[in-house]
Design an enzyme around this catalytic site. Structure first.
Site, PDB file in Angstrom:
ATOM      1  N   ASN A   1       0.740  -1.238  -0.105  1.00 50.24           N
ATOM      2  CA  ASN A   1      -0.102  -0.046  -0.102  1.00 50.24           C
ATOM      3  C   ASN A   1       0.642   1.165   0.019  1.00 50.24           C
ATOM      4  OD1 ASN A   1      -2.958  -1.053  -0.053  1.00 50.24           O
ATOM      5  ND2 ASN A   1      -2.119  -2.138   1.591  1.00 50.24           N
ATOM      6  N   PHE A   2       1.996   1.018   0.655  1.00 50.59           N
ATOM      7  CA  PHE A   2       2.832   2.369   0.409  1.00 50.59           C
ATOM      8  C   PHE A   2       4.215   2.210  -0.041  1.00 50.59           C
ATOM      9  CE2 PHE A   2       5.001   1.229   4.231  1.00 50.59           C
ATOM     10  CZ  PHE A   2       4.243   0.951   5.440  1.00 50.59           C
TER      11      PHE A   2
ATOM     12  N   ASP B   1      -7.342  -3.417   5.589  1.00 48.57           N
ATOM     13  CA  ASP B   1      -7.297  -3.927   4.466  1.00 48.57           C
ATOM     14  C   ASP B   1      -7.033  -5.440   4.630  1.00 48.57           C
ATOM     15  OD1 ASP B   1      -4.958  -3.627   1.472  1.00 48.57           O
ATOM     16  OD2 ASP B   1      -7.056  -4.544   1.761  1.00 48.57           O
TER      17      ASP B   1
END
Ligand SMILES: CC(C)(Nc1nc(-c2c[nH]c3ncc(Cl)cc23)ncc1F)C(=O)NCC(F)(F)F
Length: 296
Positions: free
Chosen positions: A23-24, A140
């Protein structure tokens, strides 16, 4: 077992391949090989590029939080690696060779029975209890973010979207939706971008559905929801249609051969009102009860 490193030297990290895009940041498979003779261990290295929102301080805070609590059901942070000169830093995590639960269930359908599925589910519950004890919401939780350590152990991974709930509130409200996995989202997360332990419980119900579907991509949550909504619906209005069918009490159908008790557990996780959803500890106990009843 490996001594717990906290500082990895970049010059000893040998790049092997890209594992995926978290995600990052990108996560690479590397071998940490200080002896230079290819005897070093494999590690998953998540490169962090501090963007405008989150600074290096935020990442250090996250590392300190996650690295201090050791939970058998959460992928282990092994340490950090400062890159020489450049202002970037990497998180070093344990590497689990069996990969994600989706990959594992798709390729091991024949030798995963109901008891093993329930074992995995109870381990995910225990991992979520650990996160909850630190006021983390995962945001998530999905089979793609569960790692398989062995045929009898799974771990929760990829905390890129996770947030810490402020001490004066029971939920975390995000500002912009981003590219959200809305088919795993609770109604209050879709409608109001409100995330709590109870919205993680909703997502857990969806993970249970994925597990009992052997993560079959032809009947994954997105496919089944889009069938119900209608494929002609595109873009931003998908979340509005999804919110509507959930409001009208549509839910994911029972997977083939799914035990009745397991499907009713999913339905409890999908209570429209978050206050009516079970907590992870009672879910874990309930799953262990079903495991006892489940004679193979
Ligand atoms: C973004 C990332 C890298 N993607 C992948 N990781 C691994 C993968 C395979 N083994 C791993 N061991 C550790 C870690 Cl952090 C990742 C992997 N395998 C395939 C991936 F696409 C990931 O974190 N996915 C969530 C996970 F699969 F881990 F639950």
């Amino acid at each position: 077992n490996q001594h717990d490193q906290t500082l990895f030297e970049e010059r000893h990290l040998r790049f092997i391949s890209n594992l995926g895009k978290g995600n990052f940041g990108i996560v690479e498979l590397c071998r940490y090989d200080p002896l230079g003779d290819n005897t070093g261990e494999f590690v998953a290295v998540k490169k962090l590029q501090p963007n405008k929102q989150s600074t290096l301080e935020d990442f250090k805070k996250e590392v300190n939080t996650l690295s201090v609590f050791h939970c058998d059901y959460i992928v282990k942070y092994r340490g950090i690696c400062y890159s020489t000169g450049r202002l970037s830093m990497s998180l070093v995590m344990e590497y689990l060779p069996c990969g994600s639960l989706i990959h594992y269930l798709e390729n091991n359908r024949h030798n995963v029975n109901t008891r093993r599925m329930l074992l995995f589910a109870s381990q995910i519950c225990k991992g979520m209890e650990c996160l909850q004890s630190l006021r983390y919401v995962h945001r998530d939780l999905a089979a793609r973010n569960i790692l398989v350590a062995s045929e009898s152990l799974v771990k929760i991974a990829d905390f890129g979207l996770s947030k810490i709930i402020p001490f004066d509130k029971e939920y975390y409200r995000v500002t912009q939706p981003g590219e959200s996995p809305i088919f795993w989202y609770a109604p209050e997360a879709i409608n109001e971008l409100k995330f709590s332990h109870k919205s993680d419980v909703w997502s857990f119900g969806v993970v249970l559905h994925e597990i009992f579907n052997y993560c079959d991509m032809n009947s994954n949550p997105k496919k089944l929801c889009m069938q119900e909504i209608g494929y002609n619906v595109q873009g931003p209005s998908v979340s509005m249609h999804l919110a509507n069918i959930l409001k009208n009490n549509w839910r994911l159908p029972a997977p083939p051969n799914c035990p009745t008790k397991v499907y009713s557990l999913m339905m409890e996780c999908w209570a429209y009102d978050f206050a009516e959803r079970p907590c992870f500890s009672s879910l874990g106990n309930h799953i262990e009860t079903i495991m006892q009843d489940e004679r193979e």
